[in-house]
Design a protein around this motif. Sequence first.
Motif, PDB file in Angstrom:
ATOM      1  N   SER A  21     -26.738  14.729   4.356  1.00 52.43           N
ATOM      2  CA  SER A  21     -25.845  14.851   3.211  1.00 52.43           C
ATOM      3  C   SER A  21     -26.304  16.016   2.321  1.00 52.43           C
ATOM      4  N   GLY A  22     -25.365  16.825   1.855  1.00 54.37           N
ATOM      5  CA  GLY A  22     -25.684  17.893   0.913  1.00 54.37           C
ATOM      6  C   GLY A  22     -26.054  19.234   1.538  1.00 54.37           C
ATOM      7  N   VAL A  23     -26.056  19.317   2.863  1.00 56.13           N
ATOM      8  CA  VAL A  23     -26.456  20.584   3.506  1.00 56.13           C
ATOM      9  C   VAL A  23     -25.339  21.638   3.481  1.00 56.13           C
ATOM     10  N   GLY A  24     -24.095  21.171   3.201  1.00 56.59           N
ATOM     11  CA  GLY A  24     -22.985  22.119   3.078  1.00 56.59           C
ATOM     12  C   GLY A  24     -21.894  21.967   4.133  1.00 56.59           C
ATOM     13  N   LYS A  25     -21.851  20.820   4.796  1.00 60.01           N
ATOM     14  CA  LYS A  25     -20.880  20.628   5.883  1.00 60.01           C
ATOM     15  C   LYS A  25     -19.432  20.787   5.394  1.00 60.01           C
ATOM     16  N   SER A  26     -19.103  20.117   4.287  1.00 54.80           N
ATOM     17  CA  SER A  26     -17.723  20.179   3.781  1.00 54.80           C
ATOM     18  C   SER A  26     -17.335  21.603   3.397  1.00 54.80           C
ATOM     19  N   ASN A  27     -18.305  22.323   2.826  1.00 49.48           N
ATOM     20  CA  ASN A  27     -18.002  23.695   2.421  1.00 49.48           C
ATOM     21  C   ASN A  27     -17.914  24.648   3.602  1.00 49.48           C
ATOM     22  N   ILE A  28     -18.657  24.371   4.636  1.00 50.25           N
ATOM     23  CA  ILE A  28     -18.535  25.170   5.863  1.00 50.25           C
ATOM     24  C   ILE A  28     -17.125  24.952   6.431  1.00 50.25           C
ATOM     25  N   PHE A  37     -14.448  27.673  -1.231  1.00 48.91           N
ATOM     26  CA  PHE A  37     -15.798  27.155  -1.460  1.00 48.91           C
ATOM     27  C   PHE A  37     -15.797  26.396  -2.775  1.00 48.91           C
ATOM     28  N   CYS A  38     -16.546  25.306  -2.856  1.00 46.92           N
ATOM     29  CA  CYS A  38     -16.590  24.513  -4.077  1.00 46.92           C
ATOM     30  C   CYS A  38     -18.048  24.316  -4.498  1.00 46.92           C
ATOM     31  N   LEU A  39     -18.389  24.785  -5.707  1.00 51.23           N
ATOM     32  CA  LEU A  39     -19.781  24.683  -6.178  1.00 51.23           C
ATOM     33  C   LEU A  39     -20.181  23.263  -6.547  1.00 51.23           C
ATOM     34  N   GLU A  40     -19.203  22.487  -6.964  1.00 53.46           N
ATOM     35  CA  GLU A  40     -19.482  21.095  -7.350  1.00 53.46           C
ATOM     36  C   GLU A  40     -19.859  20.293  -6.115  1.00 53.46           C
ATOM     37  N   SER A  41     -20.791  19.373  -6.303  1.00 54.14           N
ATOM     38  CA  SER A  41     -21.065  18.450  -5.219  1.00 54.14           C
ATOM     39  C   SER A  41     -19.961  17.402  -5.260  1.00 54.14           C
ATOM     40  N   LYS A  42     -19.361  17.133  -4.123  1.00 55.87           N
ATOM     41  CA  LYS A  42     -18.227  16.215  -4.138  1.00 55.87           C
ATOM     42  C   LYS A  42     -18.703  14.787  -4.408  1.00 55.87           C
ATOM     43  N   SER A  43     -17.930  14.050  -5.189  1.00 53.71           N
ATOM     44  CA  SER A  43     -18.371  12.691  -5.495  1.00 53.71           C
ATOM     45  C   SER A  43     -17.646  11.679  -4.625  1.00 53.71           C
ATOM     46  N   ASN A 125     -27.966  26.536   6.836  1.00 53.82           N
ATOM     47  CA  ASN A 125     -27.010  26.948   5.795  1.00 53.82           C
ATOM     48  C   ASN A 125     -27.715  27.233   4.458  1.00 53.82           C
ATOM     49  N   LYS A 126     -26.977  27.877   3.556  1.00 54.80           N
ATOM     50  CA  LYS A 126     -27.428  28.294   2.208  1.00 54.80           C
ATOM     51  C   LYS A 126     -28.410  29.459   2.300  1.00 54.80           C
ATOM     52  N   SER A 127     -28.186  30.357   3.259  1.00 57.49           N
ATOM     53  CA  SER A 127     -29.069  31.514   3.431  1.00 57.49           C
ATOM     54  C   SER A 127     -29.025  32.425   2.200  1.00 57.49           C
ATOM     55  N   ASP A 128     -28.019  32.255   1.347  1.00 55.37           N
ATOM     56  CA  ASP A 128     -27.944  33.055   0.108  1.00 55.37           C
ATOM     57  C   ASP A 128     -29.059  32.676  -0.883  1.00 55.37           C
ATOM     58  N   LEU A 129     -29.614  31.450  -0.734  1.00 49.59           N
ATOM     59  CA  LEU A 129     -30.650  30.984  -1.674  1.00 49.59           C
ATOM     60  C   LEU A 129     -32.048  31.335  -1.160  1.00 49.59           C
ATOM     61  N   SER A 155     -24.056  31.092   5.320  1.00 47.30           N
ATOM     62  CA  SER A 155     -23.847  30.781   3.902  1.00 47.30           C
ATOM     63  C   SER A 155     -22.364  30.517   3.708  1.00 47.30           C
ATOM     64  N   ALA A 156     -22.044  29.259   3.394  1.00 47.19           N
ATOM     65  CA  ALA A 156     -20.645  28.930   3.107  1.00 47.19           C
ATOM     66  C   ALA A 156     -20.240  29.635   1.821  1.00 47.19           C
ATOM     67  N   LEU A 157     -21.201  29.764   0.885  1.00 47.43           N
ATOM     68  CA  LEU A 157     -20.920  30.422  -0.399  1.00 47.43           C
ATOM     69  C   LEU A 157     -20.507  31.881  -0.197  1.00 47.43           C
TER      70      LEU A 157
HETATM   71  P1  GDP Z   1     -22.179  18.050   2.682  1.00 49.49           P
HETATM   72  O1  GDP Z   1     -22.626  16.795   1.986  1.00 49.49           O
HETATM   73  O2  GDP Z   1     -23.071  18.393   3.844  1.00 49.49           O
HETATM   74  O3  GDP Z   1     -20.720  18.048   3.064  1.00 49.49           O
HETATM   75  O4  GDP Z   1     -22.407  19.256   1.639  1.00 49.49           O
HETATM   76  P2  GDP Z   1     -21.350  19.956   0.640  1.00 49.49           P
HETATM   77  O5  GDP Z   1     -20.456  20.888   1.365  1.00 49.49           O
HETATM   78  O6  GDP Z   1     -20.713  18.909  -0.209  1.00 49.49           O
HETATM   79  O7  GDP Z   1     -22.351  20.841  -0.236  1.00 49.49           O
HETATM   80  C1  GDP Z   1     -23.380  20.254  -1.033  1.00 49.49           C
HETATM   81  C2  GDP Z   1     -23.712  21.197  -2.177  1.00 49.49           C
HETATM   82  O8  GDP Z   1     -24.266  22.411  -1.664  1.00 49.49           O
HETATM   83  C3  GDP Z   1     -22.503  21.599  -3.030  1.00 49.49           C
HETATM   84  O9  GDP Z   1     -22.915  21.669  -4.378  1.00 49.49           O
HETATM   85  C4  GDP Z   1     -22.138  22.977  -2.502  1.00 49.49           C
HETATM   86  O10 GDP Z   1     -21.530  23.777  -3.489  1.00 49.49           O
HETATM   87  C5  GDP Z   1     -23.506  23.535  -2.107  1.00 49.49           C
HETATM   88  N1  GDP Z   1     -23.411  24.498  -0.990  1.00 49.49           N
HETATM   89  C6  GDP Z   1     -22.805  24.321   0.204  1.00 49.49           C
HETATM   90  N2  GDP Z   1     -22.946  25.424   0.981  1.00 49.49           N
HETATM   91  C7  GDP Z   1     -23.670  26.319   0.255  1.00 49.49           C
HETATM   92  C8  GDP Z   1     -24.138  27.650   0.511  1.00 49.49           C
HETATM   93  O11 GDP Z   1     -23.938  28.262   1.565  1.00 49.49           O
HETATM   94  N3  GDP Z   1     -24.860  28.248  -0.499  1.00 49.49           N
HETATM   95  C9  GDP Z   1     -25.119  27.623  -1.691  1.00 49.49           C
HETATM   96  N4  GDP Z   1     -25.816  28.297  -2.605  1.00 49.49           N
HETATM   97  N5  GDP Z   1     -24.675  26.377  -1.963  1.00 49.49           N
HETATM   98  C10 GDP Z   1     -23.969  25.718  -1.003  1.00 49.49           C
END
Ligand code: GDP
Length: 182
Positions: A21-28, A37-43, A125-129, A155-157
């Motif tokens: 959870s939180g690795v960025g699957k939904s944003n990918i 792309f959504c910066l908020e973590s989905k609730s 994922n999140k190679s931008d960080l 990087s989904a971002l």
């Molecule tokens: P999931 O739980 O695996 O589906 O993860 P989400 O897609 O909900 O992302 C979790 C959090 O990480 C959110 O706040 C996203 O905005 C952030 N996030 C996802 N992908 C990236 C990325 O490539 N770079 C950065 N900096 N943040 C990301």
Amino acid sequence: MANRIDQEYDYIFKIVLIGDSGVGKSNILSRFTRNEFCLESKSTIGVEFATKTLKIEGKTVKAQIWDTAGQERYRAITSAYYRGAVGALLVYDVTKRQTFDNIQRWLQELRQHADSNIVIMMAGNKSDLNHLRAVADNDGQTLAETEGLSFLETSALEAYNVDKAFQSILTEIYHIISKKAL
Ligand code: GDP
């Protein structure tokens, strides 16, 4: 049975997204299918799947990408999730070591529930960080080689390597399927 006249694609491939959870699957998923792309973590619990149609070596391929929709938090992914999947994108977060350490557990789950021919790609994922990095690119490469998987950092971002990751999975699946059809 599908009506050939209505069919707008040559192939439909189911691909599952897995990883902590939180690795960025939904944003990918949203980056690939809607370029969002959504910066908020989905609730809330997210979508189940989204599709995108693209050309692979001249064929029209509809990619049906499944998201765990938050169920991984409860370890509640059922075997139905994996049923019919021909590809998997196994995601960790390069800033969270634990998500990388859990890759083995996800691989076990895949090998237990998915078809043995499933095409697996691992994505860091999140190679931008880069300033928060806890997993070196090399660690990803090494694990991928050991496990016989393809690997990319994404990087989904920044929309970095997301299309490339799916394109690569879909092409590999297409090669396997078209060979079988010979
Ligand atoms: P999931 O739980 O695996 O589906 O993860 P989400 O897609 O909900 O992302 C979790 C959090 O990480 C959110 O706040 C996203 O905005 C952030 N996030 C996802 N992908 C990236 C990325 O490539 N770079 C950065 N900096 N943040 C990301």
